[in-house]
Write a protein that holds these residues in place. Structure first.
Motif, PDB file in Angstrom:
ATOM      1  N   ASP A 162       0.830  -1.211   0.000  1.00 36.43           N
ATOM      2  CA  ASP A 162       0.000   0.000   0.000  1.00 36.43           C
ATOM      3  C   ASP A 162       0.864   1.261   0.000  1.00 36.43           C
ATOM      4  O   ASP A 162       0.588   2.214  -0.739  1.00 36.43           O
ATOM      5  N   ALA A 163       1.896   1.277   0.840  1.00 36.29           N
ATOM      6  CA  ALA A 163       2.777   2.441   0.897  1.00 36.29           C
ATOM      7  C   ALA A 163       3.550   2.598  -0.405  1.00 36.29           C
ATOM      8  O   ALA A 163       3.780   3.727  -0.878  1.00 36.29           O
ATOM      9  N   LEU A 164       3.965   1.485  -0.992  1.00 31.52           N
ATOM     10  CA  LEU A 164       4.660   1.522  -2.280  1.00 31.52           C
ATOM     11  C   LEU A 164       3.766   2.135  -3.349  1.00 31.52           C
ATOM     12  O   LEU A 164       4.177   3.033  -4.091  1.00 31.52           O
ATOM     13  N   HIS A 165       2.533   1.662  -3.441  1.00 34.87           N
ATOM     14  CA  HIS A 165       1.622   2.175  -4.460  1.00 34.87           C
ATOM     15  C   HIS A 165       1.362   3.664  -4.279  1.00 34.87           C
ATOM     16  O   HIS A 165       1.335   4.432  -5.251  1.00 34.87           O
ATOM     17  N   ALA A 166       1.179   4.080  -3.031  1.00 39.57           N
ATOM     18  CA  ALA A 166       0.920   5.500  -2.768  1.00 39.57           C
ATOM     19  C   ALA A 166       2.114   6.361  -3.173  1.00 39.57           C
ATOM     20  O   ALA A 166       1.942   7.440  -3.767  1.00 39.57           O
ATOM     21  N   GLY A 167       3.321   5.903  -2.864  1.00 38.45           N
ATOM     22  CA  GLY A 167       4.510   6.656  -3.222  1.00 38.45           C
ATOM     23  C   GLY A 167       4.742   6.698  -4.713  1.00 38.45           C
ATOM     24  O   GLY A 167       5.061   7.757  -5.286  1.00 38.45           O
ATOM     25  N   TYR A 174       6.636   6.043 -14.527  1.00 38.05           N
ATOM     26  CA  TYR A 174       7.271   4.805 -14.060  1.00 38.05           C
ATOM     27  C   TYR A 174       8.331   4.402 -15.077  1.00 38.05           C
ATOM     28  O   TYR A 174       8.066   4.326 -16.283  1.00 38.05           O
ATOM     29  N   VAL A 175       9.549   4.142 -14.602  1.00 34.90           N
ATOM     30  CA  VAL A 175      10.655   3.735 -15.477  1.00 34.90           C
ATOM     31  C   VAL A 175      10.996   2.277 -15.194  1.00 34.90           C
ATOM     32  O   VAL A 175      11.251   1.900 -14.048  1.00 34.90           O
ATOM     33  N   SER A 186       5.679  -5.162 -10.683  1.00 38.82           N
ATOM     34  CA  SER A 186       5.611  -3.740 -10.357  1.00 38.82           C
ATOM     35  C   SER A 186       5.267  -2.901 -11.585  1.00 38.82           C
ATOM     36  O   SER A 186       4.604  -1.858 -11.470  1.00 38.82           O
ATOM     37  N   LEU A 187       5.704  -3.339 -12.764  1.00 40.79           N
ATOM     38  CA  LEU A 187       5.337  -2.632 -13.996  1.00 40.79           C
ATOM     39  C   LEU A 187       3.830  -2.699 -14.212  1.00 40.79           C
ATOM     40  O   LEU A 187       3.178  -1.688 -14.513  1.00 40.79           O
TER      41      LEU A 187
END
Length: 274
Positions: A162-167, A174-175, A186-187
């Motif tokens: 959740d924190a990853l997605h928010a950040g 996205y690279v 993650s892509l």
């Protein structure tokens, strides 16, 4: 349940993900996968070694079908006699969280210093010239000392999802830098978030990211220019992000993933193969 309990339990099907699990499953259950109990092998990874002549460990048999998670994997592995098919990734939709409010590029890469060129770590300085890089994942804290680029590379740590997605969703783009990977979840998650994508044209990336959702190229200079353009044009980034999300929902949503696995498991347990 414990391995001892498995010996006395009815099992519909065994799902294998590593070659050594065939022996492990027989030791735990007393039944040989593919002979005494239906089984399927999920191949998550691109081959290593003498690519494209790498022969899959299960290539010499027909009792256990292979399920590749990308079409590239299916193409590049020598699956031999094994029945083989593709069931693409499906992920839980995190929602359209993208804001792009930070003029920065977001990346997710595990152990970037150790894995080096395989995950495209060496490409980071080129991207850092046109945008600060916010990098999430295991071992990203080592990147600061590795390149000495100061604030241009900003490790964000190994966060919960959740924190990853928010950040990530606050980053403009996205690279995706890996040269040799199956297809990073993650892509797909970034596309679900509504992020535009700039990606190295390795393995499955060119199929996963349509032109309207971002830029995919083997030309690093072209990729760097694309990041710079998205930094300068938030409206373009939002338009591409909308297209990325639409494509991700259609191609990598849970509905098709679960439906395809139901079909596959039904075939295997009814005596079919791929």
């Amino acid at each position: 349940m414990s391995p001892d309990e498995l010996r006395h339990t009815d099992i519909d099907v065994v799902v294998l993900q590593r070659p050594e699990e065939i022996e492990l499953a027989e030791r735990w259950t007393g039944r040989r996968p593919g002979r005494d109990v239906p089984a399927v092998f999920v191949e998550h990874n691109t081959p290593t070694g003498d690519v494209p002549r790498t022969r899959h460990p299960l290539a010499g048999q027909t009792a256990i079908p292979l399920v590749h998670v990308t079409h590239f994997n299916h193409l590049i592995w020598d699956s031999g006699q094994a029945p083989a098919t593709v069931i693409e990734h499906g992920v839980v939709d995190p929602g359209e969280l993208y804001t792009g409010e930070e003029a920065a590029a977001g990346l997710v890469m595990n152990e970037p210093v150790r894995r080096g060129r395989a995950v495209g770590t060496d490409l980071l300085p080129a991207f850092a010239e046109v945008a600060p890089l916010h990098v999430w994942g295991i071992g990203v804290d080592q990147l600061g000392d590795h390149f000495g680029l100061g604030e241009r590379i900003r490790p964000q740590g190994d966060l919960g999802q959740d924190a990853l997605h928010a950040g990530l969703a606050r980053c403009r783009v996205y690279v995706h830098t890996p040269r040799w990977t199956s297809l990073g979840l993650s892509l797909i998650e970034a596309m679900h978030l509504g992020m535009p994508v700039v990606a190295v044209a390795g393995t499955e990336a060119s199929r996963a990211v349509p032109p309207e959702a971002g830029v995919v190229s083997a030309d690093v200079n072209e990729l760097v220019r694309a990041v710079a353009a998205l930094m300068a044009d938030p409206e373009l980034a939002h338009r591409m992000g909308k297209q990325a999300r639409e494509h991700a929902l259609a191609s990598y949503g849970l509905d098709a993933f679960l439906r395809n696995w139901d079909v596959q498991l039904g075939r295997v347990t009814s005596g079919g193969s791929a």
